[in-house]
Enzyme design. Structure first.
Site, PDB file in Angstrom:
ATOM      1  N   SER A  48       0.849  -1.203   0.000  1.00  0.00           N
ATOM      2  CA  SER A  48       0.000   0.000   0.000  1.00  0.00           C
ATOM      3  C   SER A  48       0.879   1.246   0.000  1.00  0.00           C
ATOM      4  O   SER A  48       0.652   2.186  -0.765  1.00  0.00           O
ATOM      5  CB  SER A  48      -0.866   0.072   1.261  1.00  0.00           C
ATOM      6  OG  SER A  48      -1.540  -1.122   1.489  1.00  0.00           O
ATOM      7  N   THR A  49       1.888   1.239   0.884  1.00  0.00           N
ATOM      8  CA  THR A  49       2.788   2.383   1.023  1.00  0.00           C
ATOM      9  C   THR A  49       3.546   2.672  -0.269  1.00  0.00           C
ATOM     10  O   THR A  49       3.847   3.820  -0.573  1.00  0.00           O
ATOM     11  CB  THR A  49       3.790   2.087   2.168  1.00  0.00           C
ATOM     12  OG1 THR A  49       3.040   1.814   3.351  1.00  0.00           O
ATOM     13  CG2 THR A  49       4.743   3.228   2.399  1.00  0.00           C
ATOM     14  N   TYR A 136      -1.843 -10.573   3.345  1.00  0.00           N
ATOM     15  CA  TYR A 136      -1.836  -9.171   3.785  1.00  0.00           C
ATOM     16  C   TYR A 136      -3.263  -8.812   4.201  1.00  0.00           C
ATOM     17  O   TYR A 136      -4.143  -8.639   3.362  1.00  0.00           O
ATOM     18  CB  TYR A 136      -1.334  -8.290   2.636  1.00  0.00           C
ATOM     19  CG  TYR A 136      -1.300  -6.792   2.908  1.00  0.00           C
ATOM     20  CD1 TYR A 136      -1.485  -6.252   4.174  1.00  0.00           C
ATOM     21  CD2 TYR A 136      -1.056  -5.913   1.868  1.00  0.00           C
ATOM     22  CE1 TYR A 136      -1.444  -4.882   4.393  1.00  0.00           C
ATOM     23  CE2 TYR A 136      -1.008  -4.536   2.073  1.00  0.00           C
ATOM     24  CZ  TYR A 136      -1.209  -4.032   3.346  1.00  0.00           C
ATOM     25  OH  TYR A 136      -1.174  -2.675   3.554  1.00  0.00           O
ATOM     26  N   LYS A 164       0.504 -10.606   7.411  1.00  0.00           N
ATOM     27  CA  LYS A 164       0.816  -9.203   7.722  1.00  0.00           C
ATOM     28  C   LYS A 164      -0.489  -8.634   8.246  1.00  0.00           C
ATOM     29  O   LYS A 164      -1.471  -8.513   7.512  1.00  0.00           O
ATOM     30  CB  LYS A 164       1.274  -8.470   6.455  1.00  0.00           C
ATOM     31  CG  LYS A 164       1.467  -6.974   6.604  1.00  0.00           C
ATOM     32  CD  LYS A 164       1.856  -6.404   5.246  1.00  0.00           C
ATOM     33  CE  LYS A 164       2.190  -4.946   5.166  1.00  0.00           C
ATOM     34  NZ  LYS A 164       1.376  -4.008   5.874  1.00  0.00           N
ATOM     35  N   THR A 166      -2.596  -5.905   9.582  1.00  0.00           N
ATOM     36  CA  THR A 166      -2.797  -4.459   9.727  1.00  0.00           C
ATOM     37  C   THR A 166      -4.212  -4.212  10.234  1.00  0.00           C
ATOM     38  O   THR A 166      -5.132  -3.874   9.488  1.00  0.00           O
ATOM     39  CB  THR A 166      -2.520  -3.725   8.397  1.00  0.00           C
ATOM     40  OG1 THR A 166      -1.223  -4.123   7.944  1.00  0.00           O
ATOM     41  CG2 THR A 166      -2.530  -2.218   8.598  1.00  0.00           C
ATOM     42  N   GLY A 188       1.056  -4.518  11.589  1.00  0.00           N
ATOM     43  CA  GLY A 188       0.962  -3.599  10.443  1.00  0.00           C
ATOM     44  C   GLY A 188       0.732  -2.142  10.775  1.00  0.00           C
ATOM     45  O   GLY A 188       1.038  -1.278   9.963  1.00  0.00           O
ATOM     46  N   ASP A 190       2.033   0.843  12.684  1.00  0.00           N
ATOM     47  CA  ASP A 190       3.276   1.211  13.375  1.00  0.00           C
ATOM     48  C   ASP A 190       2.991   1.795  14.761  1.00  0.00           C
ATOM     49  O   ASP A 190       3.747   1.574  15.704  1.00  0.00           O
ATOM     50  CB  ASP A 190       4.052   2.253  12.552  1.00  0.00           C
ATOM     51  CG  ASP A 190       4.182   1.862  11.097  1.00  0.00           C
ATOM     52  OD1 ASP A 190       3.714   0.765  10.731  1.00  0.00           O
ATOM     53  OD2 ASP A 190       4.741   2.643  10.326  1.00  0.00           O
ATOM     54  N   GLU A 191       1.900   2.565  14.844  1.00  0.00           N
ATOM     55  CA  GLU A 191       1.577   3.253  16.100  1.00  0.00           C
ATOM     56  C   GLU A 191       1.160   2.283  17.206  1.00  0.00           C
ATOM     57  O   GLU A 191       1.006   2.682  18.352  1.00  0.00           O
ATOM     58  CB  GLU A 191       0.491   4.324  15.858  1.00  0.00           C
ATOM     59  CG  GLU A 191      -0.799   3.853  15.189  1.00  0.00           C
ATOM     60  CD  GLU A 191      -0.715   3.820  13.663  1.00  0.00           C
ATOM     61  OE1 GLU A 191       0.343   3.436  13.118  1.00  0.00           O
ATOM     62  OE2 GLU A 191      -1.718   4.148  13.005  1.00  0.00           O
ATOM     63  N   SER A 207       5.237   1.716   7.212  1.00  0.00           N
ATOM     64  CA  SER A 207       5.593   2.837   6.338  1.00  0.00           C
ATOM     65  C   SER A 207       6.474   3.860   7.044  1.00  0.00           C
ATOM     66  O   SER A 207       7.377   4.425   6.434  1.00  0.00           O
ATOM     67  CB  SER A 207       4.325   3.518   5.823  1.00  0.00           C
ATOM     68  OG  SER A 207       3.645   4.174   6.880  1.00  0.00           O
TER      69      SER A 207
HETATM   70  O1  MN9 Z   1       2.419  -0.651   5.826  1.00  0.00           O
HETATM   71  C1  MN9 Z   1       1.113   0.997   6.805  1.00  0.00           C
HETATM   72  N1  MN9 Z   1      -0.247   0.827   6.451  1.00  0.00           N
HETATM   73  C2  MN9 Z   1      -0.888   1.613   5.616  1.00  0.00           C
HETATM   74  C3  MN9 Z   1       1.816  -0.285   6.748  1.00  0.00           C
HETATM   75  O2  MN9 Z   1      -0.402   2.581   5.088  1.00  0.00           O
HETATM   76  C4  MN9 Z   1      -2.286   1.249   5.316  1.00  0.00           C
HETATM   77  C5  MN9 Z   1       1.307   1.588   8.191  1.00  0.00           C
HETATM   78  O3  MN9 Z   1       2.685   1.762   8.342  1.00  0.00           O
HETATM   79  C6  MN9 Z   1       0.593   2.918   8.394  1.00  0.00           C
HETATM   80  O4  MN9 Z   1       0.906   3.802   7.362  1.00  0.00           O
HETATM   81  C7  MN9 Z   1       0.982   3.589   9.703  1.00  0.00           C
HETATM   82  C8  MN9 Z   1       0.179   4.851   9.965  1.00  0.00           C
HETATM   83  O5  MN9 Z   1      -1.165   4.517  10.266  1.00  0.00           O
HETATM   84  O6  MN9 Z   1       0.844   2.689  10.741  1.00  0.00           O
END
Ligand code: MN9
Length: 292
Positions: A48-49, A136, A164, A166, A188, A190-191, A207
């Site tokens: 996605s990133t 994913y 993965k 998320t 997935g 990061d926060e 990302s």
């Molecule tokens: O790859 C990312 N997911 C998306 C993982 O962009 C949907 C995350 O790194 C998010 O960008 C990040 C911020 O919400 O956690």
């Protein structure tokens, strides 16, 4: 403790474009090297990133080639997902030809595919790839939610190495890991990385790792040695930055961070828009000075 061979921190690479909206090979090479120096385990390529769904199949292949040429010895995961299944299959074969380690696909999205259809999509791709497959799972974007029973139908199959994950449904993450301790589960969001680790994640793909991989590597190390408060402190520092990125627009803001760090990443493809000069200023004052 996690000893899975895939465990660790993987940068979900952004894709740099030049002024003519073409992939900027040099900028990507530089970022991959920078992340290698920070100590990442590997890369998640064209997810996605990486703006996968705004790239042509040839462009996705080109990005895969560039990353492999700079990181031949790192663990490389090619995201091949597409609702044009023949294109996904083509990318799977290219990943194999380029000696990638793993292929991964988002759940087929937009149309409301049945779970049976989704499962058949993955099984056909796993066969055409002849590489280990990582599911994913990103319900907030794909619209596809799964519980432990759906996940089991993949994880019981030898071709699937893991997920993965998320989602903030950490209960399902924990159930998946408890039922399949030998499979790999990547956090997935990061926060919520530290939360994911505490529920059994083997590592993370993210990302914000593009320029903060050091923080997540440290969080995982601290977590492993039981230094939870120190790990929380770093998660908190990262989250202050991630909250700003989310407010501005995650990928647009991340590219601006990289631009300000000297990486020449350009802007995201349309329909994404450009960010305002006020937001560039916020990035310059409140994010960039805090990055190592
Ligand atoms: O790859 C990312 N997911 C998306 C993982 O962009 C949907 C995350 O790194 C998010 O960008 C990040 C911020 O919400 O956690």
């Amino acid at each position: 403790m996690n000893t899975n061979k895939y465990a660790g921190i993987y940068t979900a690479l952004l894709t740099p474009f030049d002024n003519n909206n073409k992939i900027n090979e040099k900028a990507l090479e530089k970022l991959v090297k920078y992340n290698i120096d920070k100590g990442v385990k590997g890369f998640y390529v064209c997810g996605s990133t990486g703006e996968a769904f705004m790239l042509t199949t040839d462009e996705r292949k080109y990005v895969m080639e560039i990353v492999k040429s700079v990181a031949p010895n790192h663990t490389l995961i090619a995201h091949i997902g597409s609702i044009h299944e023949d294109e996904a299959a083509k990318l799977a074969i290219q990943a194999k030809d380029l000696s990638y380690d793993v292929v991964s696909s988002v759940t087929p999205f937009y149309y409301k595919f049945s779970f049976e259809e989704i499962k058949n999509y993955y099984f056909r791709l796993a066969d055409s790839a002849d590489l280990p497959m990582l599911v994913y799972y990103i319900p907030v974007f794909s619209g596809v939610s799964m519980g432990i029973n759906e996940m089991k139908s993949f994880l019981t199959d030898d071709r699937f190495i893991g997920i993965k994950f998320t989602s903030n449904d950490f209960f399902t993450l924990e159930q998946a890991k408890a039922a399949f301790p030998d499979k790999v589960v990547f956090n997935g969001f990061d926060e919520m990385f530290l939360a994911g680790l505490s529920m059994g994640a083997d590592g993370g793909i993210g990302s914000t790792y593009n320029f903060m991989a050091d923080k997540y590597i440290k969080i995982q190390e601290l977590f492993k040695s039981g230094k939870i408060e120190e790990a929380q402190q770093i998660q908190k520092e990262a989250n202050r930055i991630t909250a700003l990125l989310c407010k501005i627009g995650v990928m647009q803001a991340e590219k601006e961070v990289l631009n300000q760090l000297g990486f020449d990443f350009g802007i995201c493809r349309h329909p994404f828009g450009e960010i305002s000069s006020e937001n560039k200023e916020i990035i310059a004052k409140e994010i960039v000075p805090y990055l190592a």
